[in-house]
Scaffold this active site. Structure first.
Site, mmCIF file in Angstrom:
data_model
loop_
_atom_site.group_PDB
_atom_site.id
_atom_site.type_symbol
_atom_site.label_atom_id
_atom_site.label_comp_id
_atom_site.label_asym_id
_atom_site.label_seq_id
_atom_site.Cartn_x
_atom_site.Cartn_y
_atom_site.Cartn_z
ATOM 1 N N GLY A 30 0.840 -1.207 0.000
ATOM 2 C CA GLY A 30 0.000 0.000 0.000
ATOM 3 C C GLY A 30 0.864 1.242 0.000
ATOM 4 O O GLY A 30 2.075 1.162 -0.211
ATOM 5 N N ASN A 31 0.255 2.393 0.183
ATOM 6 C CA ASN A 31 1.034 3.625 0.301
ATOM 7 C C ASN A 31 0.367 4.552 1.306
ATOM 8 O O ASN A 31 -0.710 4.240 1.822
ATOM 9 C CB ASN A 31 1.219 4.283 -1.069
ATOM 10 C CG ASN A 31 -0.099 4.726 -1.662
ATOM 11 O OD1 ASN A 31 -0.760 5.612 -1.156
ATOM 12 N ND2 ASN A 31 -0.509 4.049 -2.748
#
Ligand code: CTP
Length: 416
Positions: free
Chosen positions: A221-222
């Site tokens: 993810g980020n």
């Protein structure tokens, strides 16, 4: 240190209305403190205020001519009073005398200040200052109660020595304390410059990160919070658009009037966007993962058997923005992308504008403390073929309004 901590009112447009009391001299200092806090300040004065301080002093401190009457045709030509009421993100009345509070409570519009307060849709704050017996009078108590019930922020007064040599509640709160109280309230969601600017248009906005699952417990993810995309969706809805917000995994409330579709991965985001089209405007604010695992492992990946290192096999995700921009059948009049860059911002942003065939790209400079992914503030520059606009550091809500204004302008300028 964050932009918010240094300049808690950065980007806010504050209309300071000065009432006629001896504390009016402190309003001069208040202008300086508001500006130090990052606000753009214009001043309007009652006739009484002009008995205590001069418009010229406020002009010198605010950088704008102080407004003193409804009937000044030169001032009205420069910016009409209704325009001024609309310009403000918030209105602060300081000092607010007993008379002014009474007139505000009863919706009067018998001078410039009360007319501005009645005509604005911006949140109102009042900082009362008066003799302590006037402050305690049932009429004033009732008027302040009425204002509070309408959501007006009441700042002070302080208890202490008063101008007449008496003591009690009625002193104007110190300018620093007024700024702190204003900063303590969430920045107002200012109405866009042109309400109805996107009336009748369908706008699809993407926001937040995507999560690319590796196995049942892990994902790539980020750090995107989704705040910018949600602010843009809210602002577009306020401007009259029918808004579909395709949101990755985020912890944010759905803005009023917005239709939300929750997704997790880039592939799901692409499907949700496809389903939301055709539309008039597409705004890709999501931080879509560029890569996803080639294969999802239905069983948790174990350390045993993998050794000291683990190589992940990743493949590119669909570039949703580029796909959308190249579609002829989506009905789009304007396609807007975002770019997060650490350096050569203008060059990289313009390259993306061209490569993805966008109409507008909004570049964030990432890595600047107090702005970016998880922050409430941001600074950005928008580029389009033949033009650019800088948005200095400001709350994301305010920037979103600026961006929606720009979208409306670009739509007027060059329909696809
Ligand atoms: N975007 C998209 N689909 C992807 C990747 C990005 O729609 N699979 C969109 C984002 O919503 C954003 C823009 O493309 O509007 C970002 O462009 P991108 O080229 O991905 O920027 P970076 O990730 O910063 O690219 P690079 O790492 O090459 O600088």
């Amino acid at each position: 240190m964050s932009v918010t901590a240094n300049r808690p009112l950065a980007g806010q447009r504050i209309l300071l209305c000065v009432g006629g009391g001896i504390a009016a001299y402190k309003a001069l200092e208040l202008v300086r403190r508001l500006r130090d806090a990052g606000a753009d300040v214009q001043v309007a004065m009652t006739a009484g205020a002009q008995q205590f301080v001069t418009p010229l002093s406020f002009q010198a401190l605010s950088g704008y001519p102080a407004r003193t009457t409804l009937w000044d045709s030169a001032a009205e030509q420069a910016m009409g009073h209704l325009e001024l009421a609309h310009w403000a993100d918030r209105v602060v009345v300081a000092p607010a005398t007993a008379d002014l509070l009474a007139r505000l409570a009863h919706g009067m519009a018998d001078d410039l200040v009360t007319t501005l307060c009645l005509a604005t849709e911006a949140p109102l704050a009042v900082a009362p200052a008066m003799n302590h017996r006037m402050w305690k009078h049932p009429a004033t108590v009732a008027n302040v109660g009425l204002l509070r019930s309408r959501g007006v922020q009441v700042i002070g007064p302080d208890d202490g020595p008063l101008a007449e040599g008496e003591s009690g509640p009625g002193r104007l709160r110190e300018p620093d304390a007024i700024v702190a109280e204003l900063a303590g309230v969430a920045p107002p969601a200012a109405t866009p410059a042109a309400p109805g600017a996107l009336q009748g248009l369908r706008v699809v906005v993407t926001a937040g990160p995507t999560y690319e699952d590796l196995d049942p417990v892990r994902y790539l993810g980020n750090r995107s919070s989704g705040k910018m995309g949600f602010a843009v969706a809210a602002s577009a809805a306020r401007a009259g658009a029918e808004v579909v917000l395709v949101a990755g995994p985020v912890q944010l409330d759905t803005p009023p009037g917005v239709q939300r579709v929750d997704v997790r991965s880039a592939a799901q985001m692409r499907d949700a966007v496809d389903a939301a089209l055709p539309a008039d405007v597409y705004i890709g604010a999501a931080a879509v993962a560029d890569y996803t695992p080639r294969a999802f492992s239905p069983k948790k990946i174990k350390k045993t058997g993998t050794g000291e290192t683990l190589a992940l096999d990743l493949v590119r995700t669909p570039d949703i923005l580029a796909e959308v921009a190249s579609r002829e059948d989506a009905g789009l009049k304007l396609v807007v992308g975002f770019a997060a860059e650490t350096h050569n911002v203008a060059d990289y942003a313009r390259q993306k504008l061209e490569a993805k065939r966008l109409d507008l790209i909004v570049a964030n400079r990432v890595g600047v403390p107090g702005t970016g992914f998880e922050s409430d503030d941001n600074a950005m520059t928008a580029y389009w073929p033949g033009g650019e606009r800088d948005f200095p550091p400001a709350p994301k809500l305010r920037l979103a309004d600026g961006l929606v204004e720009l979208v409306a302008e670009r739509l007027r300028a060059d329909a696809r």
